[in-house]
Design an enzyme around this catalytic site. Structure first.
Site, PDB file in Angstrom:
ATOM      1  N   ASP A 163       0.936  -1.252   0.135  1.00  0.00           N
ATOM      2  CA  ASP A 163       0.175  -0.110   0.036  1.00  0.00           C
ATOM      3  C   ASP A 163       0.895   1.219   0.100  1.00  0.00           C
ATOM      4  OD1 ASP A 163       0.733  -0.484   2.562  1.00  0.00           O
ATOM      5  OD2 ASP A 163      -0.723   0.870   3.567  1.00  0.00           O
ATOM      6  N   GLU A 230       0.339  -1.244   5.799  1.00  0.00           N
ATOM      7  CA  GLU A 230       1.351  -0.468   6.463  1.00  0.00           C
ATOM      8  C   GLU A 230       1.258   0.933   6.940  1.00  0.00           C
ATOM      9  OE1 GLU A 230       5.198   1.247   7.567  1.00  0.00           O
ATOM     10  OE2 GLU A 230       4.128   1.748   6.152  1.00  0.00           O
TER      11      GLU A 230
END
Length: 576
Positions: A163, A230
């Site tokens: 991400d 994350e």
């Protein structure tokens, strides 16, 4: 000879005494100046700390792969093919958003963009997907396992995250290139995720493909683990639990993830700073509940005004700096002192004697703290990030909330930082006659009344997320020598031989502190050896990570591929 009168005698004597006093004062000044400004020499009777210095490290089969490694670093055709893979990964928008559900199972459509990214990975890395076994963990987490031939050897775990940080719509006109276009100009790659950290994920996969092409078959199992939230603190990341269930606690040989400082110039020396620890982390909510009313008859201080006073109080009350052996940053500067070819003598003395000399310790803290990018390694930070309050321009606000983030120094802890913020709030609450309720981090659900509520209103303080500072990775042993020595080899002999070939200088590879936090927080149980380092040219902060015009110098991406390729070969030769 005329005889002196008593008066003349004492007058002359007084003049002589005055002259002697003057000369004495001048001598004291000279001695003082000499003492404080002379070049300091290192004392011999104190055992000063040592840098975990390493030599250049190469795998035994380096010569047979030398041509391929030079191709990865220097070949323009390889460069363009690699750039294409990075472009396509950036074009897959994998932004993480704060309001997304934690329950993935019942909200699969909310994460559909990751399926698009996964398809692109399968298309760009067919050999990897044919050779390694893929496990989809919690639907969108990726765990690839390249089974080794010797099950007695602990696996090597390589990490990154899928991400990226989202884009502010208001900033789009400030981007040189559209954030998800993936524009490459021959030197720089632009786009969200280019620096944080699709370059690491794609680089690792490219290295694996090159190893497969040369027929490499690992003795030691290689695991790739890629979470997908994350940027949202990793609450959906079930990869580490999956790996632990399969292999057990402390089962990994070593773990490598993003972090550290790729290359940085400090005191005319080039340093590669490997994150061997991370600061702690806390999110804090501070709110005011206060009587509202019509804005035509306002109180002297509205809830927003009082919150403004608190903001000033918090920001003016800064955390102290520390320079101690508890922090890997200490050894970073010890390595600088021992290995820099032209470090200032006084700076060198202050670094090496900082643990014995209070003045030296103060001097080096001031030196580190003078640069914003280095200062955060030696102190707890405070960032006031979100404020909400008020619903109508002609109505007084009844509720105002401030959210702040703090990264905790290794010499301190969550409780210490939290109590500092509570003290700041208490100061303002007393000033404006408000009450104060506090929910402490390790006492969830139970408020402590610090000041009773008043007719004016009440402050409330609570923690939203906490993480103590990380364990510290050991350095100086064989594992460190391989990791740090490979880093030197990639930079000095492959990437920049023209700089280092006939020079006394070297890339100084040192332990250091991750001032941000990574997914490694969930992997502490799997290994004591966690190296937070992304090879390359630019630190991610310098490369506008999370900011406008995120980019990388593409040389750095090629260095990731070469490092991963060679590090896997070197680790595979070691016995546990």
């Amino acid at each position: 000879m005329t005889k002196m009168t008593d008066k003349t005698f004492f007058t002359e004597k007084k003049k002589k005494l005055t002259l002697i006093k003057s000369l004495f004062l001048v001598l004291l000044v000279v001695l003082s100046l000499y003492h404080f400004h002379k070049p300091k020499t290192l004392k011999k009777d104190i055992e000063i700390p040592k840098c975990p210095t390493v030599d250049i490290y190469r795998p035994s089969n380096y010569e047979s792969n030398k041509e391929l490694l030079h191709k990865i670093i220097n070949d323009p055709v390889y460069r363009n093919i690699s750039a294409g893979k990075m472009i396509r990964s950036i074009q897959c928008d994998t932004s993480s958003y704060d309001d997304e559900p934690e329950d993935v199972e019942n909200n699969l459509e909310s994460f559909e963009r990751f399926n698009v990214f996964h398809k692109q990975l399968r298309d760009d890395f067919p050999l990897l997907h044919e050779t390694l076994k893929l496990h989809n963990v919690n639907h969108f987490g990726l765990v690839y396992i390249w089974q080794g031939s010797d099950s007695s050897l602990q696996p090597l775990l390589l990490m990154a995250h899928q991400d990226v940080s989202p884009i502010s719509e208001a900033s789009l006109d400030q981007w040189i290139h559209p954030p998800f276009a993936g524009v490459y100009d021959g030197k720089f790659m632009y786009g969200r995720g280019s620096a944080d950290c699709k370059n690491l994920l794609i680089g690792q996969m490219e290295a694996i493909e090159e190893l497969i092409k040369i027929g490499f078959k690992p003795r030691r199992t290689i695991i790739l683990s890629y979470g997908y939230d994350e940027e949202l603190t990793g609450v959906r990341n079930k990869n580490p639990a999956f790996i632990e269930e399969m292999y057990g606690t402390k089962s990994m040989f070593a773990i490598m993830d993003e972090g550290g400082v790729s290359l940085q110039n400090i005191s005319n020396s080039t340093m590669a700073i490997v994150g061997t620890g991370e600061k702690g982390y806390i999110d804090v909510s501070i709110s005011i509940q206060k009587k509202g009313g019509h804005s035509s008859v306002p109180q002297d201080h509205t809830a927003i005004g009082i919150m403004g006073s608190l903001i000033v109080e918090i920001e003016d009350d800064k955390f102290e700096t520390h320079f101690t052996e508890l922090n890997p940053t200490f050894y970073q500067y010890v390595c600088l002192a021992e290995n820099s070819v032209d470090i200032d003598a006084v700076l060198k003395h202050d670094i090496l004697y900082s643990q014995f000399d209070d003045d030296a310790n103060s001097n080096i803290r001031n030196f580190i703290n003078s640069d914003r990018l280095t200062s955060y390694a030696i102190k707890t930070t405070q960032a006031l990030d979100i404020i909400n309050g008020g619903v109508k321009v002609n109505a007084l606000p009844e509720f105002v909330e401030l959210r702040l983030n703090s990264r905790i120094a290794l010499e301190e802890n969550i409780t210490f930082a939290y109590e500092k913020f509570v003290k700041n709030v208490e100061t303002i609450a007393k000033k404006y006659d408000l009450g104060l309720n506090v929910e402490y981090p390790y006492n969830k659900g139970e408020d402590v009344v610090i000041l009773p509520p008043t007719d004016v209103g009440v402050f409330s303080v609570k923690s939203l997320f906490v993480l103590e500072p990380s364990p510290i990775t050991p350095v100086g042993d064989k594992k460190w020598k391989v990791f740090a020595g490979t880093t030197r080899h990639i930079y000095e002999e492959l990437a920049y031989p023209e700089i280092y070939e006939n020079s006394e200088e070297q890339v100084i590879v040192t332990p250091g502190l991750g001032t941000g936090n990574t997914d490694t927080r969930y992997y502490w149980r799997l290994s004591d050896y966690i190296y937070r380092y992304r090879p390359g040219v630019l630190p991610s902060v310098t490369a506008n990570s999370h900011g406008i015009n995120e980019y990388i110098e593409f040389d750095g991406h090629l260095q990731i591929i070469a490092f991963t390729f060679e590090y896997i070969l070197s680790v595979d030769e070691l016995d546990d």
